[in-house]
Enzyme design. Structure first.
Site, PDB file in Angstrom:
ATOM      1  N   GLU A 212       0.743  -1.175  -0.110  1.00 16.29           N
ATOM      2  CA  GLU A 212       0.177  -0.067  -0.177  1.00 16.29           C
ATOM      3  C   GLU A 212       0.925   1.307  -0.021  1.00 16.29           C
ATOM      4  OE1 GLU A 212      -2.859  -0.078   3.115  1.00 16.29           O
ATOM      5  OE2 GLU A 212      -3.931  -1.865   2.636  1.00 16.29           O
ATOM      6  N   GLU A 410      -5.243  -8.516   1.620  1.00 16.95           N
ATOM      7  CA  GLU A 410      -5.758  -8.283   2.878  1.00 16.95           C
ATOM      8  C   GLU A 410      -7.534  -8.185   2.609  1.00 16.95           C
ATOM      9  OE1 GLU A 410      -4.219  -4.865   4.811  1.00 16.95           O
ATOM     10  OE2 GLU A 410      -2.296  -5.588   4.192  1.00 16.95           O
TER      11      GLU A 410
END
Ligand code: BGP
Length: 507
Positions: A212, A410
């Site tokens: 990310e 995730e």
């Protein structure tokens, strides 16, 4: 009353992320009022499958800084989060994960928990400053040894190790040398990758250099909410993004050069998730456009990162929309060479999925965000709308553009759970949340989107960045005072998901 709603209404509720059984029909009334007549559904969703493919990979995920603790042990150097945590008011209740879930000392116990859960794979991250306390130079053998032992333990338990190289914890020493603003960061990262790949490469199944970058550059360097807590001009933010992606490219090259066995290399990211407010073709079209858009002066985008990393170019929209902020380097020939480094072939794209915005075509023909109706289900962290449809639409949109296999790296939910008087941790909300999201993921696969696996966030309760220990995302409850682990009801449920190939979520 809610059980007697028509089938058509039920379908619409599901489309909106609303459970047919759990919501009062009243919640649709204001929605209807504000929307007028709902448009006819012109896109037909594929039916849910009965199970996930037999070779679908199941796992759970953590990140070093969030679970390890042992912040000052065995030669680990500080990272930028150690600095931010010590600034009053930056983290909820000024909490610091110096001990956190104490995974560093309880690693064997944690692997045993994973084994009991029947986890085929575990996604973890490596702490750069545990391996290289100064970020470059001398290797801390004890630090590297921790990951060496972790891999052996995982393999002995039959669990495939999935390693992230950078999950937000830049060595503080490198921050003082300019961090991501320093062009050298790409080589520092490649050197670190080489050290790690040489030692661990024979056992790691898949590598993700970055997790990310949207968040650690956007929230860390533009908005100042995450470490290092800077609020830079957008020109510098763009430069930092560019440099971390150069690091990604160099790390991919380093892994491929160092690791002799067949290994997967990809990336894990969380841009923006946009889903259509209705199944009208127009709304689906506009959701796709918005999901793949790059708005000015923000790092929160899928395409700014993935176009560069997968297609080897920045979206025209990114360059045009930020024309006033382009780093000087962007007007030189160096940019094209850098993009060649950034755009390395990847085996997979990992997407982290939590919430979504729903959009539709407004009266002026432009996209508009449709607010979630009153009383809509929200999660404990950030009060995010529970929007399972993102698991159908986002993999589809991303795959259509990049044609690279996907993993959900995730997905999970923070719930205010605790250990009950009976000594167990009951978390029906996490089970329901995950089942809803997995159902929609199954739909994406039924639609032909090659999603190859799913990692639940998180294995353990842990330090949730600027939110401190406020949120509990784990399948396993952690008592931070004693270190005691209590597998939640969801851990047993997830074991059944894995062993039944997800049949229990569709049944
Ligand atoms: C992801 C991070 C994880 C974890 C997770 C929790 O963005 O990669 O480290 O923090 O989010 O969800 P949230 O986004 O709510 O913080």
């Amino acid at each position: 009353m809610s059980h007697r709603v028509s089938k058509r209404l039920v379908d619409r509720r599901e489309l909106l992320g609303l459970g047919a059984t759990s919501l009062a029909a009243a919640s649709l009334a204001p929605l209807r009022r504000s929307w007028g007549a709902l448009p006819p559904a012109s896109i037909k969703l594929p039916a849910l499958p009965r199970e996930f493919p037999k070779d679908f990979l199941w796992g759970a995920a953590t990140a070093a800084y969030q679970v390890e603790g042992a912040a000052a042990e065995d030669g680990r150097g500080p990272c930028i989060w150690d600095m931010l945590c010590r600034k009053p008011g930056k983290v909820w209740r000024d909490q610091c994960p110096d001990r956190s879930a104490d995974h560093y000392h309880r690693m064997k116990e944690d692997v045993a928990l994973m084994k009991n859960m029947g986890l085929p794979a575990y996604r973890f991250s490596i702490s750069w400053s545990r391996v290289l306390p100064e970020g470059t130079g001398a290797v801390n053998a004890k630090g590297l040894d921790f990951y060496d032992r972790l891999l052996d333990e995982l393999l002995a338990a039959g669990i495939a190790p999935w390693a992230t190289l950078y999950h937000w914890d830049l060595p503080l020493a490198l921050y003082h040398r300019g961090g991501f603003l320093n062009r050298d960061v790409a080589e520092w990262f490649a050197d670190y990758t080489r050290v790690v790949a040489r030692k661990l490469g024979d056992r790691v199944a898949a590598w993700m250099p970055l997790n990310e970058p949207q968040v650690y550059i956007g929230s860390g360097m533009q908005l100042g909410r995450h470490a290092p807590g800077d609020q830079l001009r957008f020109t510098e933010v763009m430069l930092a993004a560019h440099n971390t992606m150069r690091g990604h490219g160099r790390a991919v090259q380093a892994v491929r050069a160092e690791v002799k066995k067949k290994v997967l290399v990809g990336t894990a990211q969380a841009g923006v998730n946009r889903i259509p407010a209705t199944l009208a073709a127009d709304d689906v079209k506009i959701a796709r456009e918005r999901a793949l858009a790059t708005d000015p002066e923000t790092m929160y985008s899928n395409t700014l990162w993935l176009d560069a990393m997968v297609l080897g170019k920045y979206p025209a929209e990114y360059l045009k929309g930020n024309a006033a902020h382009l780093p000087p380097l962007f007007s030189t020939g160096v940019l094209a060479d850098d993009l060649k480094v950034i755009g390395q072939p990847l085996d997979f794209i990992g997407i982290n999925q939590y919430q979504a915005d729903r959009v539709r075509r407004g009266k002026d023909g432009k996209a508009e965000t449709v607010p979630w109706p009153d009383g809509f289900p929200i999660t404990a962290s950030f009060e995010w709308a529970v929007a399972p449809e993102t698991m159908y639409w986002m993999p589809k949109f991303i795959y259509e553009r990049y044609k690279v296999p996907l993993y959900i790296t995730e997905n999970g939910v923070s719930v205010r759970d605790w250990v009950s008087l009976d000594g167990k941790c009951h978390d029906p909300t996490r089970i329901d949340f995950t089942a809803r999201y997995l159902r929609e993921l199954g739909r994406a696969i039924a639609d032909g989107v090659p999603v190859r696996g799913y990692f639940h966030w998180s294995l353990l309760d842990n330090f949730e960045w600027a939110e401190g220990f406020k949120h509990r995302f784990g399948l396993v409850h952690v008592d931070y005072q004693t270190g005691k682990r209590t597998p939640k009801d969801s851990a047993a449920w997830f074991r059944d998901v894995i062993s039944s190939h997800g049949r229990n979520v569709f049944g």
